[in-house]
Motif scaffolding. Structure first.
Motif, PDB file in Angstrom:
ATOM      1  N   THR A 100      -6.334  -6.285  -3.405  1.00 44.93           N
ATOM      2  CA  THR A 100      -7.603  -5.904  -4.030  1.00 44.93           C
ATOM      3  C   THR A 100      -8.082  -7.082  -4.872  1.00 44.93           C
ATOM      4  O   THR A 100      -7.283  -7.799  -5.471  1.00 44.93           O
TER       5      THR A 100
ATOM      6  N   SER B 290      -3.176  -2.090  -2.585  1.00 47.94           N
ATOM      7  CA  SER B 290      -4.430  -1.443  -2.199  1.00 47.94           C
ATOM      8  C   SER B 290      -4.181   0.036  -1.962  1.00 47.94           C
ATOM      9  O   SER B 290      -3.039   0.493  -1.912  1.00 47.94           O
ATOM     10  N   LYS B 291      -5.271   0.756  -1.829  1.00 48.80           N
ATOM     11  CA  LYS B 291      -5.243   2.205  -1.577  1.00 48.80           C
ATOM     12  C   LYS B 291      -4.503   2.960  -2.676  1.00 48.80           C
ATOM     13  O   LYS B 291      -3.915   4.007  -2.442  1.00 48.80           O
TER      14      LYS B 291
ATOM     15  N   PRO C 299     -17.509   1.959  -3.423  1.00 46.87           N
ATOM     16  CA  PRO C 299     -16.742   1.332  -4.495  1.00 46.87           C
ATOM     17  C   PRO C 299     -17.286   1.707  -5.874  1.00 46.87           C
ATOM     18  O   PRO C 299     -18.446   2.080  -6.020  1.00 46.87           O
ATOM     19  N   GLU C 300     -16.442   1.537  -6.868  1.00 42.28           N
ATOM     20  CA  GLU C 300     -16.783   1.946  -8.227  1.00 42.28           C
ATOM     21  C   GLU C 300     -17.663   0.910  -8.933  1.00 42.28           C
ATOM     22  O   GLU C 300     -17.218   0.131  -9.761  1.00 42.28           O
TER      23      GLU C 300
ATOM     24  N   GLN D 186       0.855  -1.184   0.000  1.00 42.80           N
ATOM     25  CA  GLN D 186       0.000   0.000   0.000  1.00 42.80           C
ATOM     26  C   GLN D 186       0.888   1.229   0.000  1.00 42.80           C
ATOM     27  O   GLN D 186       1.888   1.266   0.724  1.00 42.80           O
TER      28      GLN D 186
ATOM     29  N   LEU E 271     -11.572  -8.651  -7.426  1.00 37.97           N
ATOM     30  CA  LEU E 271     -12.815  -8.438  -8.157  1.00 37.97           C
ATOM     31  C   LEU E 271     -13.296  -9.798  -8.633  1.00 37.97           C
ATOM     32  O   LEU E 271     -12.501 -10.609  -9.126  1.00 37.97           O
TER      33      LEU E 271
ATOM     34  N   HIS F 268      -9.217   1.543  -7.892  1.00 40.57           N
ATOM     35  CA  HIS F 268      -9.279   0.107  -7.626  1.00 40.57           C
ATOM     36  C   HIS F 268      -8.816  -0.607  -8.893  1.00 40.57           C
ATOM     37  O   HIS F 268      -9.556  -0.716  -9.875  1.00 40.57           O
TER      38      HIS F 268
ATOM     39  N   THR G 169     -16.375  -6.566  -5.330  1.00 42.02           N
ATOM     40  CA  THR G 169     -14.963  -6.226  -5.233  1.00 42.02           C
ATOM     41  C   THR G 169     -14.587  -6.161  -3.762  1.00 42.02           C
ATOM     42  O   THR G 169     -15.449  -6.130  -2.887  1.00 42.02           O
TER      43      THR G 169
ATOM     44  N   THR H 219     -10.889  -3.295 -10.798  1.00 42.85           N
ATOM     45  CA  THR H 219     -12.075  -2.725 -11.441  1.00 42.85           C
ATOM     46  C   THR H 219     -11.698  -2.047 -12.745  1.00 42.85           C
ATOM     47  O   THR H 219     -12.360  -2.233 -13.770  1.00 42.85           O
TER      48      THR H 219
ATOM     49  N   GLU I 182     -11.134  -4.832  -0.907  1.00 44.26           N
ATOM     50  CA  GLU I 182      -9.829  -4.192  -0.755  1.00 44.26           C
ATOM     51  C   GLU I 182      -9.447  -4.147   0.712  1.00 44.26           C
ATOM     52  O   GLU I 182     -10.273  -3.861   1.571  1.00 44.26           O
TER      53      GLU I 182
END
Length: 197
Positions: free
Chosen positions: A153, A173-174, A127-128, A66, A155, A178, A146, A181, A148
């Motif tokens: 992460t 992550s972070k 989330p997206e 991260q 999906l 994402h 998804t 995605t 994280e």
């Protein structure tokens, strides 16, 4: 409260934690046992574990990273237990594909519940997803979820028309977005052209 009930639709892991407590109370069993009996065992997800102690993720596994406040990637710990019902699990891509197919098709649910959970709406925050409702997100016409946390992460998306399921995991992550995605949005148009066999 961030807003009056019904004024916005915001994703929060707190909801999942509360559902976990309700499940445990309603069944009289620890959440880990319920997950094992009602999801993992019926789907034969032998490489998936709901973690209850920090040292349960045994054997070789990826290290998560991260970015810190300077953008430098830092190794993250593996104590997913702090995520509890909202993400204290480890799995393999193969098991995630099996779960994604069940999630998308409603294999473990009655028809009424599955129909209700596929009526999504755009999120005001979270989330997206193109739409989200009752534990299922929709992206590019596919449904799934998804996740994280702690440098990882994932999906998992399912297309009910083709029967195809896709699982992607990355050990970061972070990041600014994402990554699974974004990757999925790029490949979904190609996957939609793959003939059903």
């Amino acid at each position: 409260a961030q807003f009056a009930p019904g004024e916005q639709k915001v994703y929060t892991n707190t909801n999942t934690l509360l559902i976990g407590a309700v499940v445990a109370e309603a069944t009289g069993q620890p959440f880990a046992e319920v997950i094992q009996e009602r999801i993992l065992s019926p789907l034969d997800l032998t490489d998936t574990t709901y973690l209850t102690t920090p040292d349960e993720w045994s054997g070789p596994h990826p290290t998560g990273y991260q970015p810190n406040d300077k953008g430098v990637l830092e190794e993250q710990g593996n104590n997913f237990t702090v995520l509890a019902e909202a993400g204290a699990m480890t799995s393999t891509l193969a098991d995630m594909c099996t779960w994604g197919t069940a999630l998308g098709s409603g294999e473990l649910l009655n028809d009424e519940t599955q129909a209700a959970r596929l009526v999504g709406q755009p999120l005001d925050k979270g989330p997206e997803y193109d739409e989200y409702d009752l534990g299922v997100g929709e992206l590019e016409g596919w449904v799934g979820h998804t996740g994280e946390g702690f440098g990882h992460t994932v999906l998992v998306m399912h297309n009910e028309q083709t029967g195809m399921t896709v699982a992607t995991g990355m050990n970061i992550s972070k990041a600014s977005a994402h990554a699974p995605t974004r990757f999925f949005r790029e490949i979904a148009p190609v996957l939609d052209t793959v003939p059903v066999v």
